[in-house]
Scaffold this motif. Structure first.
Motif, PDB file in Angstrom:
ATOM      1  N   ARG A   1      -2.645   7.864  17.600  1.00  0.00           N
ATOM      2  CA  ARG A   1      -3.194   6.587  17.152  1.00  0.00           C
ATOM      3  C   ARG A   1      -4.574   6.794  16.541  1.00  0.00           C
ATOM      4  NH1 ARG A   1      -1.546   2.030  16.336  1.00  0.00           N
ATOM      5  NH2 ARG A   1       0.336   2.028  17.542  1.00  0.00           N
ATOM      6  N   THR A   2      -4.819   6.122  15.420  1.00  0.00           N
ATOM      7  CA  THR A   2      -6.087   6.201  14.699  1.00  0.00           C
ATOM      8  C   THR A   2      -6.650   4.796  14.551  1.00  0.00           C
ATOM      9  OG1 THR A   2      -5.335   8.126  13.466  1.00  0.00           O
ATOM     10  CG2 THR A   2      -7.151   6.919  12.524  1.00  0.00           C
ATOM     11  N   ALA A   3      -7.968   4.693  14.565  1.00  0.00           N
ATOM     12  CA  ALA A   3      -8.634   3.401  14.410  1.00  0.00           C
ATOM     13  C   ALA A   3      -9.472   3.415  13.141  1.00  0.00           C
ATOM     14  CB  ALA A   3      -9.516   3.126  15.615  1.00  0.00           C
ATOM     15  N   GLY A   4      -9.670   2.232  12.580  1.00  0.00           N
ATOM     16  CA  GLY A   4     -10.483   2.127  11.385  1.00  0.00           C
ATOM     17  C   GLY A   4     -10.715   0.678  11.014  1.00  0.00           C
ATOM     18  N   THR A   5     -11.117   0.487   9.759  1.00  0.00           N
ATOM     19  CA  THR A   5     -11.488  -0.829   9.253  1.00  0.00           C
ATOM     20  C   THR A   5     -10.742  -1.114   7.965  1.00  0.00           C
ATOM     21  OG1 THR A   5     -13.699  -0.465  10.158  1.00  0.00           O
ATOM     22  CG2 THR A   5     -13.478  -2.236   8.555  1.00  0.00           C
ATOM     23  N   VAL A   6     -10.298  -2.360   7.809  1.00  0.00           N
ATOM     24  CA  VAL A   6      -9.659  -2.781   6.562  1.00  0.00           C
ATOM     25  C   VAL A   6     -10.724  -2.811   5.470  1.00  0.00           C
ATOM     26  CG1 VAL A   6      -8.490  -4.668   5.366  1.00  0.00           C
ATOM     27  CG2 VAL A   6      -7.888  -4.130   7.729  1.00  0.00           C
ATOM     28  N   VAL A   7     -10.452  -2.141   4.349  1.00  0.00           N
ATOM     29  CA  VAL A   7     -11.362  -2.132   3.205  1.00  0.00           C
ATOM     30  C   VAL A   7     -11.011  -3.282   2.266  1.00  0.00           C
ATOM     31  CG1 VAL A   7     -12.161  -0.809   1.213  1.00  0.00           C
ATOM     32  CG2 VAL A   7     -11.680   0.349   3.384  1.00  0.00           C
ATOM     33  N   LYS A   8      -9.703  -3.385   1.927  1.00  0.00           N
ATOM     34  CA  LYS A   8      -9.272  -4.454   1.030  1.00  0.00           C
ATOM     35  C   LYS A   8      -7.761  -4.615   1.060  1.00  0.00           C
ATOM     36  CE  LYS A   8      -8.987  -1.544  -3.083  1.00  0.00           C
ATOM     37  NZ  LYS A   8      -9.449  -1.348  -4.444  1.00  0.00           N
ATOM     38  N   ARG A   9      -7.312  -5.753   0.565  1.00  0.00           N
ATOM     39  CA  ARG A   9      -5.886  -6.040   0.403  1.00  0.00           C
ATOM     40  C   ARG A   9      -5.476  -5.471  -0.955  1.00  0.00           C
ATOM     41  NH1 ARG A   9      -3.012 -11.401  -1.029  1.00  0.00           N
ATOM     42  NH2 ARG A   9      -1.082 -11.225   0.156  1.00  0.00           N
ATOM     43  N   VAL A  10      -4.359  -4.773  -1.007  1.00  0.00           N
ATOM     44  CA  VAL A  10      -3.896  -4.134  -2.240  1.00  0.00           C
ATOM     45  C   VAL A  10      -2.650  -4.877  -2.720  1.00  0.00           C
ATOM     46  CG1 VAL A  10      -3.085  -1.976  -3.268  1.00  0.00           C
ATOM     47  CG2 VAL A  10      -4.786  -1.919  -1.430  1.00  0.00           C
TER      48      VAL A  10
END
Length: 75
Positions: A25-34
């Motif tokens: 499992r990896t965690a992160g942040t949404v940058v943008k909707r594509v």
């Protein structure tokens, strides 16, 4: 038993998410909707306005990837 396909809640830039990778499992942040074909991490995502995907940035590596909303889980 009839199961309806659940639509994931909408995601927005800045949302904290996690997703599964071959390494775990990896965690992160949404940058943008594509909403159109785009490249990230050597992969071309075939996104469209009818089938949007999300660009995310990994907290660990800083690399970006594009995932379908079903693969992302809000934290």
């Amino acid at each position: 038993m009839n199961r309806k396909k659940q639509t994931p809640p909408p995601l927005h830039a800045g949302d904290k998410v996690s997703w599964q990778t071959p390494q775990g499992r990896t965690a992160g942040t949404v940058v943008k909707r594509v909403t159109r074909p785009a490249q990230a991490g050597g992969h071309t995502a075939q996104a469209s306005s009818e089938d949007p995907q999300y660009e995310v940035r990994s907290e660990k590596s800083g690399k970006t990837a594009i995932h379908r909303p079903q693969a992302l889980h809000k934290r």
